[in-house]
Design a protein around this motif. Structure first.
Motif, PDB file in Angstrom:
ATOM      1  N   ALA A   1      -7.392   8.219   1.595  1.00 28.09           N
ATOM      2  CA  ALA A   1      -7.591   6.914   0.957  1.00 28.09           C
ATOM      3  C   ALA A   1      -6.257   6.283   0.574  1.00 28.09           C
ATOM      4  N   SER A   2      -5.313   7.110   0.118  1.00 26.95           N
ATOM      5  CA  SER A   2      -3.995   6.597  -0.257  1.00 26.95           C
ATOM      6  C   SER A   2      -3.267   6.058   0.962  1.00 26.95           C
ATOM      7  N   ARG A   3      -3.389   6.772   2.086  1.00 27.80           N
ATOM      8  CA  ARG A   3      -2.733   6.319   3.329  1.00 27.80           C
ATOM      9  C   ARG A   3      -3.331   4.997   3.808  1.00 27.80           C
ATOM     10  N   GLN A   4      -4.636   4.881   3.715  1.00 33.20           N
ATOM     11  CA  GLN A   4      -5.305   3.649   4.138  1.00 33.20           C
ATOM     12  C   GLN A   4      -4.888   2.477   3.248  1.00 33.20           C
ATOM     13  N   ALA A   5      -4.762   2.733   1.941  1.00 38.28           N
ATOM     14  CA  ALA A   5      -4.352   1.682   1.010  1.00 38.28           C
ATOM     15  C   ALA A   5      -2.937   1.198   1.316  1.00 38.28           C
ATOM     16  N   LEU A   6      -2.046   2.140   1.657  1.00 41.06           N
ATOM     17  CA  LEU A   6      -0.677   1.770   2.029  1.00 41.06           C
ATOM     18  C   LEU A   6      -0.647   0.961   3.322  1.00 41.06           C
ATOM     19  N   ALA A   7      -1.464   1.369   4.281  1.00 42.26           N
ATOM     20  CA  ALA A   7      -1.522   0.651   5.553  1.00 42.26           C
ATOM     21  C   ALA A   7      -1.975  -0.790   5.349  1.00 42.26           C
ATOM     22  N   LEU A   8      -2.970  -0.981   4.479  1.00 48.73           N
ATOM     23  CA  LEU A   8      -3.460  -2.330   4.195  1.00 48.73           C
ATOM     24  C   LEU A   8      -2.417  -3.148   3.434  1.00 48.73           C
ATOM     25  N   GLU A   9      -1.735  -2.504   2.475  1.00 53.59           N
ATOM     26  CA  GLU A   9      -0.771  -3.221   1.647  1.00 53.59           C
ATOM     27  C   GLU A   9       0.439  -3.684   2.442  1.00 53.59           C
ATOM     28  N   PHE A  10       0.946  -2.814   3.350  1.00 53.65           N
ATOM     29  CA  PHE A  10       2.190  -3.128   4.056  1.00 53.65           C
ATOM     30  C   PHE A  10       1.982  -3.532   5.513  1.00 53.65           C
ATOM     31  N   GLY A  11       0.743  -3.484   5.989  1.00 55.05           N
ATOM     32  CA  GLY A  11       0.436  -4.024   7.310  1.00 55.05           C
ATOM     33  C   GLY A  11       0.860  -3.159   8.476  1.00 55.05           C
ATOM     34  N   PHE A  12       0.831  -1.836   8.342  1.00 55.51           N
ATOM     35  CA  PHE A  12       1.126  -1.001   9.498  1.00 55.51           C
ATOM     36  C   PHE A  12      -0.137  -0.266   9.931  1.00 55.51           C
ATOM     37  N   SER A  13      -0.072   0.337  11.112  1.00 59.09           N
ATOM     38  CA  SER A  13      -1.222   1.043  11.656  1.00 59.09           C
ATOM     39  C   SER A  13      -1.494   2.322  10.861  1.00 59.09           C
ATOM     40  N   PRO A  14      -2.755   2.638  10.651  1.00 55.86           N
ATOM     41  CA  PRO A  14      -3.077   3.888   9.946  1.00 55.86           C
ATOM     42  C   PRO A  14      -2.551   5.137  10.643  1.00 55.86           C
ATOM     43  N   ASN A  15      -2.219   5.006  11.935  1.00 55.88           N
ATOM     44  CA  ASN A  15      -1.717   6.155  12.686  1.00 55.88           C
ATOM     45  C   ASN A  15      -0.188   6.253  12.695  1.00 55.88           C
ATOM     46  N   ASP A  16       0.499   5.250  12.132  1.00 57.07           N
ATOM     47  CA  ASP A  16       1.959   5.283  12.104  1.00 57.07           C
ATOM     48  C   ASP A  16       2.450   6.429  11.220  1.00 57.07           C
ATOM     49  N   PRO A  17       3.544   7.089  11.634  1.00 58.64           N
ATOM     50  CA  PRO A  17       4.098   8.152  10.770  1.00 58.64           C
ATOM     51  C   PRO A  17       4.717   7.550   9.516  1.00 58.64           C
ATOM     52  N   LEU A  18       4.642   8.274   8.413  1.00 60.31           N
ATOM     53  CA  LEU A  18       5.194   7.830   7.140  1.00 60.31           C
ATOM     54  C   LEU A  18       6.292   8.782   6.683  1.00 60.31           C
ATOM     55  N   ILE A  19       7.371   8.216   6.163  1.00 63.64           N
ATOM     56  CA  ILE A  19       8.433   8.999   5.537  1.00 63.64           C
ATOM     57  C   ILE A  19       8.539   8.573   4.100  1.00 63.64           C
TER      58      ILE A  19
END
Length: 209
Positions: free
Chosen positions: A185-203
């Motif tokens: 859920a946290s990853r999905q929220a970040l994807a929505l907030e910053f506009g990147f794909s849910p499958n993009d790697p995060l650092i």
């Protein structure tokens, strides 16, 4: 029947200002835990808080709104009035300008009021040996009753730099609050907030550049 008498401690936690930075966040979390355990805690910033101030839950949050000069006697007077009003059992200074104001308060007005300083850094990295700043800080630390440090290296560094008695120090590492986090859920929220794909790697970077 035996009853347990709870000792309530009145604690003044001083921070530079109520901002979301390492020293302040730790002090706020400590203040909240102390308050939750029945102690009376005042979480006070020397300077004006930002638009979204850091809040220590269950503690009394205060801003002294002092001037950011090298030294402000008006700010010292505000701090003195606060101590007069709340009469804390102990004052904890958390880095930066809190050291000089806490020590001057103790030296001029309240010689019997214990002052504890929490060290979070390698002090030798921002003071040169033999410099005026190092000499001034050394005099200030002579009036500090006890020092805690978040790491052994930083504690050894402070003792060496300011010739502070080891017997008046203790290593207390940072505590980490337990929190349950829904990673998906946290990853999905970040994807929505910053506009990147849910499958993009995060650092993730924890700290300050």
């Amino acid at each position: 029947m035996f009853t347990t008498k709870v000792c309530v401690i009145r604690i003044l936690q001083l921070v530079t200002k109520r901002q979301y930075r390492g020293a302040e966040v730790f002090a706020a979390e400590l203040s909240a835990l102390l308050a939750a355990n029945g102690h009376q805690v005042w979480f006070a910033g020397l300077y004006a808080a930002p638009d979204q101030p850091l809040v220590a839950q269950q503690a009394i949050n205060i801003d002294l709104n002092g001037s950011r000069k090298a030294f402000s006697f008006e700010l010292l007077k505000k701090l003195r009035r606060l101590v007069q009003d709340i009469n804390p059992d102990i004052i904890q200074a958390n880095g930066s300008d809190t050291l000089k104001y806490a020590v001057l308060l103790k030296s001029i007005y309240y010689p019997n009021k214990p002052v504890v300083y929490r060290n979070i850094s390698m002090v030798s990295s921002w003071t040169k040996n033999g410099s005026l700043k190092t000499w001034i800080n050394r005099q200030l630390f002579r009036r500090v009753d006890f020092v805690t440090s978040v790491g052994q290296e930083s504690l050894d560094d402070l003792v060496k730099t300011y010739q502070y008695p080891v017997s008046q120090t203790k290593l207390i590492r940072r505590g980490i609050p337990d929190q349950v986090v829904d990673a998906a859920a946290s990853r999905q929220a970040l994807a929505l907030e910053f506009g990147f794909s849910p499958n993009d790697p995060l650092i993730m970077h924890v700290g300050q550049f």
